[in-house]
Motif scaffolding. Structure first.
Motif, PDB file in Angstrom:
ATOM      1  N   ILE A 127    -107.899  61.317  49.100  1.00 52.92           N
ATOM      2  CA  ILE A 127    -107.267  62.785  48.424  1.00 52.92           C
ATOM      3  C   ILE A 127    -107.468  63.262  47.014  1.00 52.92           C
ATOM      4  CG2 ILE A 127    -106.501  65.248  49.460  1.00 52.92           C
ATOM      5  CD1 ILE A 127    -105.602  62.938  51.684  1.00 52.92           C
ATOM      6  N   GLN A 128    -107.686  64.065  46.028  1.00 57.09           N
ATOM      7  CA  GLN A 128    -107.626  64.918  44.665  1.00 57.09           C
ATOM      8  C   GLN A 128    -106.338  66.155  45.086  1.00 57.09           C
ATOM      9  OE1 GLN A 128    -109.256  63.106  43.355  1.00 57.09           O
ATOM     10  NE2 GLN A 128    -107.512  63.501  41.281  1.00 57.09           N
ATOM     11  N   LEU A 129    -105.015  65.150  45.171  1.00 54.71           N
ATOM     12  CA  LEU A 129    -103.783  66.083  45.386  1.00 54.71           C
ATOM     13  C   LEU A 129    -103.720  67.648  44.390  1.00 54.71           C
ATOM     14  CD1 LEU A 129    -101.157  63.096  45.971  1.00 54.71           C
ATOM     15  CD2 LEU A 129    -102.697  64.557  47.110  1.00 54.71           C
ATOM     16  N   PRO A 130    -103.338  68.504  44.694  1.00 54.13           N
ATOM     17  CA  PRO A 130    -103.197  69.306  43.770  1.00 54.13           C
ATOM     18  C   PRO A 130    -101.273  69.439  43.791  1.00 54.13           C
ATOM     19  CG  PRO A 130    -102.717  70.086  46.540  1.00 54.13           C
ATOM     20  CD  PRO A 130    -103.643  68.766  46.732  1.00 54.13           C
ATOM     21  N   SER A 131    -101.084  70.422  43.094  1.00 52.01           N
ATOM     22  CA  SER A 131     -99.445  70.608  42.368  1.00 52.01           C
ATOM     23  C   SER A 131     -98.702  70.978  43.504  1.00 52.01           C
ATOM     24  CB  SER A 131     -99.410  70.910  41.103  1.00 52.01           C
ATOM     25  OG  SER A 131     -99.713  72.302  42.012  1.00 52.01           O
ATOM     26  N   THR A 132     -99.081  71.571  44.506  1.00 49.40           N
ATOM     27  CA  THR A 132     -98.411  71.884  45.751  1.00 49.40           C
ATOM     28  C   THR A 132     -98.518  71.698  47.257  1.00 49.40           C
ATOM     29  OG1 THR A 132     -98.943  74.007  45.975  1.00 49.40           O
ATOM     30  CG2 THR A 132     -97.186  73.620  44.304  1.00 49.40           C
ATOM     31  N   TRP A 133     -97.716  71.756  48.021  1.00 46.56           N
ATOM     32  CA  TRP A 133     -97.997  71.064  49.632  1.00 46.56           C
ATOM     33  C   TRP A 133     -98.838  71.872  49.980  1.00 46.56           C
ATOM     34  CZ3 TRP A 133     -99.347  68.063  53.481  1.00 46.56           C
ATOM     35  CH2 TRP A 133     -99.664  68.989  54.629  1.00 46.56           C
ATOM     36  N   ASN A 134     -98.759  73.883  49.508  1.00 44.27           N
ATOM     37  CA  ASN A 134     -99.367  74.669  49.692  1.00 44.27           C
ATOM     38  C   ASN A 134    -100.262  74.976  49.614  1.00 44.27           C
ATOM     39  OD1 ASN A 134     -97.370  76.262  51.148  1.00 44.27           O
ATOM     40  ND2 ASN A 134     -96.130  76.981  49.338  1.00 44.27           N
ATOM     41  N   GLU A 135    -101.304  74.469  48.490  1.00 47.25           N
ATOM     42  CA  GLU A 135    -102.423  74.203  47.824  1.00 47.25           C
ATOM     43  C   GLU A 135    -102.594  73.489  48.976  1.00 47.25           C
ATOM     44  OE1 GLU A 135    -102.561  74.550  43.490  1.00 47.25           O
ATOM     45  OE2 GLU A 135    -100.734  73.933  44.191  1.00 47.25           O
TER      46      GLU A 135
ATOM     47  N   ILE B  43     -98.313  62.602  52.460  1.00 49.84           N
ATOM     48  CA  ILE B  43     -99.274  63.231  51.576  1.00 49.84           C
ATOM     49  C   ILE B  43     -98.053  64.262  51.318  1.00 49.84           C
ATOM     50  CG2 ILE B  43    -100.480  65.150  51.679  1.00 49.84           C
ATOM     51  CD1 ILE B  43    -102.474  64.385  53.266  1.00 49.84           C
ATOM     52  N   ARG B  44     -96.912  64.504  51.672  1.00 43.59           N
ATOM     53  CA  ARG B  44     -95.806  65.725  50.733  1.00 43.59           C
ATOM     54  C   ARG B  44     -94.614  64.930  50.354  1.00 43.59           C
ATOM     55  NH1 ARG B  44     -94.170  70.624  54.186  1.00 43.59           N
ATOM     56  NH2 ARG B  44     -93.520  70.830  52.148  1.00 43.59           N
ATOM     57  N   TYR B  45     -95.195  63.537  50.436  1.00 39.27           N
ATOM     58  CA  TYR B  45     -94.261  62.813  49.638  1.00 39.27           C
ATOM     59  C   TYR B  45     -94.996  62.608  48.231  1.00 39.27           C
ATOM     60  CZ  TYR B  45     -92.460  58.013  47.567  1.00 39.27           C
ATOM     61  OH  TYR B  45     -91.951  57.615  46.466  1.00 39.27           O
ATOM     62  N   ALA B  46     -96.139  61.941  48.479  1.00 35.94           N
ATOM     63  CA  ALA B  46     -97.298  62.153  46.950  1.00 35.94           C
ATOM     64  C   ALA B  46     -97.042  63.613  46.149  1.00 35.94           C
ATOM     65  CB  ALA B  46     -98.782  61.836  47.219  1.00 35.94           C
ATOM     66  N   ILE B  47     -97.344  64.652  46.905  1.00 36.05           N
ATOM     67  CA  ILE B  47     -97.336  65.335  45.971  1.00 36.05           C
ATOM     68  C   ILE B  47     -95.730  65.512  45.452  1.00 36.05           C
ATOM     69  CG2 ILE B  47     -97.502  68.149  46.337  1.00 36.05           C
ATOM     70  CD1 ILE B  47     -99.681  67.703  48.667  1.00 36.05           C
ATOM     71  N   ASP B  48     -94.649  66.017  46.524  1.00 36.58           N
ATOM     72  CA  ASP B  48     -93.507  66.415  45.369  1.00 36.58           C
ATOM     73  C   ASP B  48     -92.949  65.251  44.436  1.00 36.58           C
ATOM     74  OD1 ASP B  48     -93.275  67.890  47.475  1.00 36.58           O
ATOM     75  OD2 ASP B  48     -91.796  66.950  48.711  1.00 36.58           O
ATOM     76  N   ASN B  49     -93.736  63.736  44.700  1.00 36.25           N
ATOM     77  CA  ASN B  49     -93.484  63.185  43.566  1.00 36.25           C
ATOM     78  C   ASN B  49     -94.577  63.140  42.119  1.00 36.25           C
ATOM     79  OD1 ASN B  49     -91.183  61.180  44.334  1.00 36.25           O
ATOM     80  ND2 ASN B  49     -91.829  61.600  45.644  1.00 36.25           N
ATOM     81  N   GLY B  50     -95.258  64.181  42.453  1.00 38.46           N
ATOM     82  CA  GLY B  50     -95.935  64.642  40.954  1.00 38.46           C
ATOM     83  C   GLY B  50     -97.380  64.005  40.875  1.00 38.46           C
ATOM     84  N   LEU B  51     -97.821  62.765  41.670  1.00 35.45           N
ATOM     85  CA  LEU B  51     -99.245  61.729  42.359  1.00 35.45           C
ATOM     86  C   LEU B  51    -100.178  62.687  41.887  1.00 35.45           C
ATOM     87  CD1 LEU B  51     -97.607  58.722  44.980  1.00 35.45           C
ATOM     88  CD2 LEU B  51     -97.455  59.716  42.069  1.00 35.45           C
TER      89      LEU B  51
ATOM     90  N   GLU C 272    -103.096  61.041  43.337  1.00 36.88           N
ATOM     91  CA  GLU C 272    -104.428  60.732  44.305  1.00 36.88           C
ATOM     92  C   GLU C 272    -103.347  60.130  45.970  1.00 36.88           C
ATOM     93  OE1 GLU C 272    -108.133  58.988  42.998  1.00 36.88           O
ATOM     94  OE2 GLU C 272    -107.512  57.394  44.347  1.00 36.88           O
ATOM     95  N   PHE C 273    -103.650  60.363  46.824  1.00 33.47           N
ATOM     96  CA  PHE C 273    -103.706  59.290  48.175  1.00 33.47           C
ATOM     97  C   PHE C 273    -104.809  58.569  48.370  1.00 33.47           C
ATOM     98  CE2 PHE C 273    -101.435  59.760  52.404  1.00 33.47           C
ATOM     99  CZ  PHE C 273    -101.530  58.973  52.184  1.00 33.47           C
ATOM    100  N   ASP C 274    -104.863  57.524  48.714  1.00 32.72           N
ATOM    101  CA  ASP C 274    -105.934  57.019  49.100  1.00 32.72           C
ATOM    102  C   ASP C 274    -105.908  55.976  49.518  1.00 32.72           C
ATOM    103  OD1 ASP C 274    -107.799  54.646  48.786  1.00 32.72           O
ATOM    104  OD2 ASP C 274    -108.296  53.894  46.324  1.00 32.72           O
ATOM    105  N   LEU C 275    -106.304  56.459  50.975  1.00 36.21           N
ATOM    106  CA  LEU C 275    -105.952  56.398  52.062  1.00 36.21           C
ATOM    107  C   LEU C 275    -107.098  54.701  52.894  1.00 36.21           C
ATOM    108  CD1 LEU C 275    -107.402  59.702  53.268  1.00 36.21           C
ATOM    109  CD2 LEU C 275    -105.326  58.878  53.093  1.00 36.21           C
ATOM    110  N   GLY C 276    -107.081  54.268  51.629  1.00 39.85           N
ATOM    111  CA  GLY C 276    -107.216  53.041  52.107  1.00 39.85           C
ATOM    112  C   GLY C 276    -108.482  52.740  52.491  1.00 39.85           C
TER     113      GLY C 276
END
Length: 393
Positions: free
Chosen positions: A166-174, A305-313, A315-319
């Motif tokens: 997942i290419q993460l946006p800057s906020t959970w709402n996005e 996913i929320r943890y990753a976004i809140d910490n400014g990451l 990308e989330f690589d699902l393996g």
């Protein structure tokens, strides 16, 4: 510009002496950074699983300054009287970016690697085997080009799996708005269900919490896989010791996301991930099969996913693996390759097939016949899915 020389590290003492250099190269590398190429992962893996193998770490230097590193090992495969020595990546379980190279040095490091292989493959080494290499690995292209130019080497690449991300946006709402309407409804229902349950607690473990939670995580993981496939991942004391070692190292450096979901006071779902290079990398998941109606895996993924976004990451690589549930959350996937390099001969295809046969036999010896059969069957299933998704080359 001066030429690159190669220093080969073959002892644990030599490996330990590389810590500072290795971390510098990883930090400066322009390539995407893999947790499986870090000094801490490689050292911990070698301490627990290196028996019967030989370190063969390549350190690339220009004017006595390190510009790249390739963590390799020598392993001997046997089939009756036939035995072959193979150079392989160390301890890779997921996307492996081969090594760490300073910006502007990929081509020179690839050329030096091929020159080294030409000498080794003319001797008692039969092949170089790089596992789970993502197609966007920065060193892969230059290495392909240099092998193609070589008169004495031949290469073969096989797509072995895919890695959704997942290419993460800057906020959970996005991110939430990017999901399909059906998926947004599911997220909302999951959150409401967990809120009504009332006895759900999600704990993100810190270093001081690791020992008790890891022990429960190991047991839960083991019970689940024994019940569905006879797996024995954490029945091996070495595996438990390795994960205790590596999670402790990562927790101290802020590289660990270990989240446990408790239901009615008991551990119902655990997610062991790594935080490195601006990404959250999935590791292991354990779940209690007694709670299928709660969709704990989906709920826990939302939390991650929320943890990753809140910490400014970023990308989330699902393996690795093309399980359908991963594509509920991810819209992109990388192809992952196995790269084999052998000495060019009249029929190099025979060499490729022999190495793969030896590796398969080694898997059977390591995992047992039943587990190995299930692993091969799963690989065939993934190959069919990749064709359907048009992800094969």
């Amino acid at each position: 510009m001066s030429a690159i020389s190669i220093r080969v590290v073959t002892t644990v003492e030599g490996l330990e002496a590389l810590a500072e250099t290795w971390e510098f190269l990883q930090g400066e590398s322009a390539d995407k950074k893999s947790i499986y190429n870090t000094y801490d992962w490689v050292l911990a893996w070698w301490v627990h699983f290196g028996r019967g193998k030989q370190l063969n770490i390549l350190v690339f230097e220009r004017e006595q300054r390190a510009v790249g590193i390739l963590p390799l090992m020598r392993i001997e495969y046997r089939l009756g009287p036939v035995k072959r020595c193979v150079l392989e990546t160390i301890g890779v379980l997921d996307c492996n970016h081969i090594g760490a190279v300073l910006p502007g040095n990929n081509e020179a490091v690839a050329a030096a690697t091929v020159s080294y292989l030409e000498g080794e493959l003319a001797g008692n080494v039969s092949a170089l085997r790089l596992q789970i290499v993502p197609e966007d690995c920065g060193l892969l292209g230059p290495l392909r080009e240099q092998v193609a130019l070589s008169k004495s080497l031949a290469a073969n690449e096989t797509v072995t799996t895919v890695a959704p991300y997942i290419q993460l946006p800057s906020t959970w709402n996005e991110y939430y708005r990017s999901l399909s309407r059906n998926r947004r409804d599911i997220v909302r229902k999951l959150r409401n269900t967990m809120r009504k349950t009332g006895s759900v607690e999600v704990v993100t473990c810190k270093e001081e919490d690791l020992e008790p939670y890891l022990s429960r995580f190991f047991d839960l993981h083991q019970r689940r896989w024994q019940s569905v496939s006879g797996g024995r991942w954490f029945s091996d004391a070495r595996t438990r010791a390795f994960y205790q070692d590596v999670t402790g190292r990562f927790a101290r450096k802020g590289w660990l996301y270990f989240s446990c979901l408790s239901l009615d006071g008991g551990l119902a779902h655990g997610k062991l991930c790594y935080v490195y290079g601006g990404r959250l990398q999935s590791g292991l998941v354990a779940r209690d099969l007694r709670y299928p109606k709660y969709s704990l895996g989906a709920f826990h993924t939302i939390h991650a996913i929320r943890y990753a976004i809140d910490n400014g990451l970023r990308e989330f690589d699902l393996g690795r693996g093309d399980e359908a549930y991963k594509f509920h959350w991810a819209k992109s996937a990388r192809r992952c390759l196995e790269v084999l390099v052998v000495r060019r001969a009249i029929r190099p295809g025979l060499r490729f097939r022999l190495i793969r046969a030896l590796v398969l036999l080694h898997e059977v010896r390591e995992n047992g016949i039943i587990t190995s059969y299930r692993l091969r069957r799963e690989k065939k299933r993934q190959k069919c899915l990749r064709k359907e998704m048009r992800l094969s080359p």
